[in-house]
Design a protein around this motif. Structure first.
Motif, mmCIF file in Angstrom:
data_model
loop_
_atom_site.group_PDB
_atom_site.id
_atom_site.type_symbol
_atom_site.label_atom_id
_atom_site.label_comp_id
_atom_site.label_asym_id
_atom_site.label_seq_id
_atom_site.Cartn_x
_atom_site.Cartn_y
_atom_site.Cartn_z
ATOM 1 N N GLY A 206 0.637 -1.212 0.003
ATOM 2 C CA GLY A 206 -0.041 0.096 0.033
ATOM 3 C C GLY A 206 0.896 1.289 -0.013
ATOM 4 N N ILE A 207 2.054 1.382 0.932
ATOM 5 C CA ILE A 207 2.805 2.409 0.818
ATOM 6 C C ILE A 207 3.484 2.563 -0.516
ATOM 7 N N GLY A 208 4.166 1.435 -1.136
ATOM 8 C CA GLY A 208 4.692 1.585 -2.150
ATOM 9 C C GLY A 208 3.434 1.916 -3.427
ATOM 10 N N ALA A 209 2.462 1.725 -3.374
ATOM 11 C CA ALA A 209 1.419 2.071 -4.448
ATOM 12 C C ALA A 209 1.173 3.742 -4.289
ATOM 13 N N ALA B 141 -8.049 14.135 -6.758
ATOM 14 C CA ALA B 141 -7.209 13.190 -7.611
ATOM 15 C C ALA B 141 -6.378 12.437 -6.852
ATOM 16 N N THR B 142 -5.736 13.168 -5.933
ATOM 17 C CA THR B 142 -4.620 12.191 -5.087
ATOM 18 C C THR B 142 -5.226 11.158 -4.035
ATOM 19 N N GLY B 143 -6.567 11.637 -3.673
ATOM 20 C CA GLY B 143 -7.111 10.643 -2.703
ATOM 21 C C GLY B 143 -7.753 9.398 -3.304
ATOM 22 N N ALA B 144 -8.244 9.791 -4.319
ATOM 23 C CA ALA B 144 -9.108 8.727 -5.093
ATOM 24 C C ALA B 144 -8.048 7.759 -5.862
ATOM 25 N N ALA C 8 -5.002 2.585 -6.252
ATOM 26 C CA ALA C 8 -3.906 2.058 -6.445
ATOM 27 C C ALA C 8 -3.599 1.089 -5.418
ATOM 28 N N ARG C 9 -3.754 1.475 -4.020
ATOM 29 C CA ARG C 9 -3.501 0.817 -3.089
ATOM 30 C C ARG C 9 -4.534 -0.253 -2.937
ATOM 31 N N MET C 10 -5.800 -0.310 -3.171
ATOM 32 C CA MET C 10 -6.633 -1.448 -3.268
ATOM 33 C C MET C 10 -6.136 -2.414 -4.429
ATOM 34 N N ALA D 156 -2.982 -2.958 -5.362
ATOM 35 C CA ALA D 156 -1.815 -3.467 -4.830
ATOM 36 C C ALA D 156 -2.108 -4.673 -3.926
ATOM 37 N N GLN D 157 -3.004 -4.149 -2.840
ATOM 38 C CA GLN D 157 -3.289 -5.020 -1.982
ATOM 39 C C GLN D 157 -4.228 -6.570 -2.521
ATOM 40 N N ARG D 158 -4.890 -6.500 -3.485
ATOM 41 C CA ARG D 158 -5.432 -7.333 -3.786
ATOM 42 C C ARG D 158 -4.478 -8.303 -4.652
ATOM 43 N N ARG D 159 -3.442 -7.866 -5.298
ATOM 44 C CA ARG D 159 -2.473 -8.513 -5.883
ATOM 45 C C ARG D 159 -1.898 -9.218 -4.775
ATOM 46 N N ALA D 160 -1.567 -8.458 -3.803
ATOM 47 C CA ALA D 160 -0.713 -9.301 -2.388
ATOM 48 C C ALA D 160 -1.647 -10.357 -1.921
ATOM 49 N N ALA D 161 -3.093 -10.197 -1.927
ATOM 50 C CA ALA D 161 -3.753 -11.080 -1.416
ATOM 51 C C ALA D 161 -3.983 -12.400 -2.226
ATOM 52 N N ASN D 162 -3.761 -12.274 -3.702
ATOM 53 C CA ASN D 162 -3.922 -13.247 -4.565
ATOM 54 C C ASN D 162 -2.312 -14.095 -4.439
ATOM 55 N N TYR D 163 -1.281 -13.349 -4.092
ATOM 56 C CA TYR D 163 -0.175 -14.071 -3.642
ATOM 57 C C TYR D 163 -0.061 -14.816 -2.464
ATOM 58 N N TYR D 164 -0.799 -14.302 -1.589
ATOM 59 C CA TYR D 164 -0.766 -14.668 -0.101
ATOM 60 C C TYR D 164 -1.660 -16.109 -0.347
ATOM 61 N N VAL D 165 -2.825 -15.985 -1.231
ATOM 62 C CA VAL D 165 -3.749 -17.173 -1.494
ATOM 63 C C VAL D 165 -2.786 -18.421 -2.068
#
Length: 106
Positions: free
Chosen positions: A27-30, A70-73, A78-80, A82-91
């Motif tokens: 999330g921070i990276g994204a 713009a930045t908030g959305a 982007a964080r969402m 990134a975290q979805r990809r991380a969740a797929n890797y975790y699974v």
């Protein structure tokens, strides 16, 4: 509780801690990458640096609102992703979703 059950519970607990760190880092990276891309786009389109602090009264209200929206959305999306990809890797690694992402029982 048997030894194997305790051992499994401990492994799951460690996996969930790893997930929490993985989700935070992704999330921070994204957010950092997205902020750099947005800043470059803002500068290219307006010819000025983006507002460093949109709450500053010296920043025009329209600029503050546009930059904040713009930045908030974009960072949230982007964080969402990134975290979805991380969740797929975790699974794939662990065989289940982290407890934080399991469906709530209604």
């Amino acid at each position: 509780m048997s030894k194997s059950t305790k051992s499994q519970a401990k492994k799951e607990q460690q996996g969930d801690k790893i997930w929490a760190i993985f989700a935070l880092v992704s999330g921070i990276g994204a957010a950092k990458i997205t902020n750099k891309v947005l800043s470059s786009g803002w500068k290219a389109s307006t010819g000025r640096k983006p507002p460093a602090n949109p709450a500053d009264p010296d920043v025009r209200l329209v600029e503050a609102v546009l930059w904040s929206a713009a930045t908030g959305a974009t960072i949230a999306i982007a964080r969402m992703f990134a975290q979805r990809r991380a969740a797929n890797y975790y699974v794939k690694s662990v065989g289940r979703l982290p407890k934080q992402l399991e469906k709530d029982e209604s």
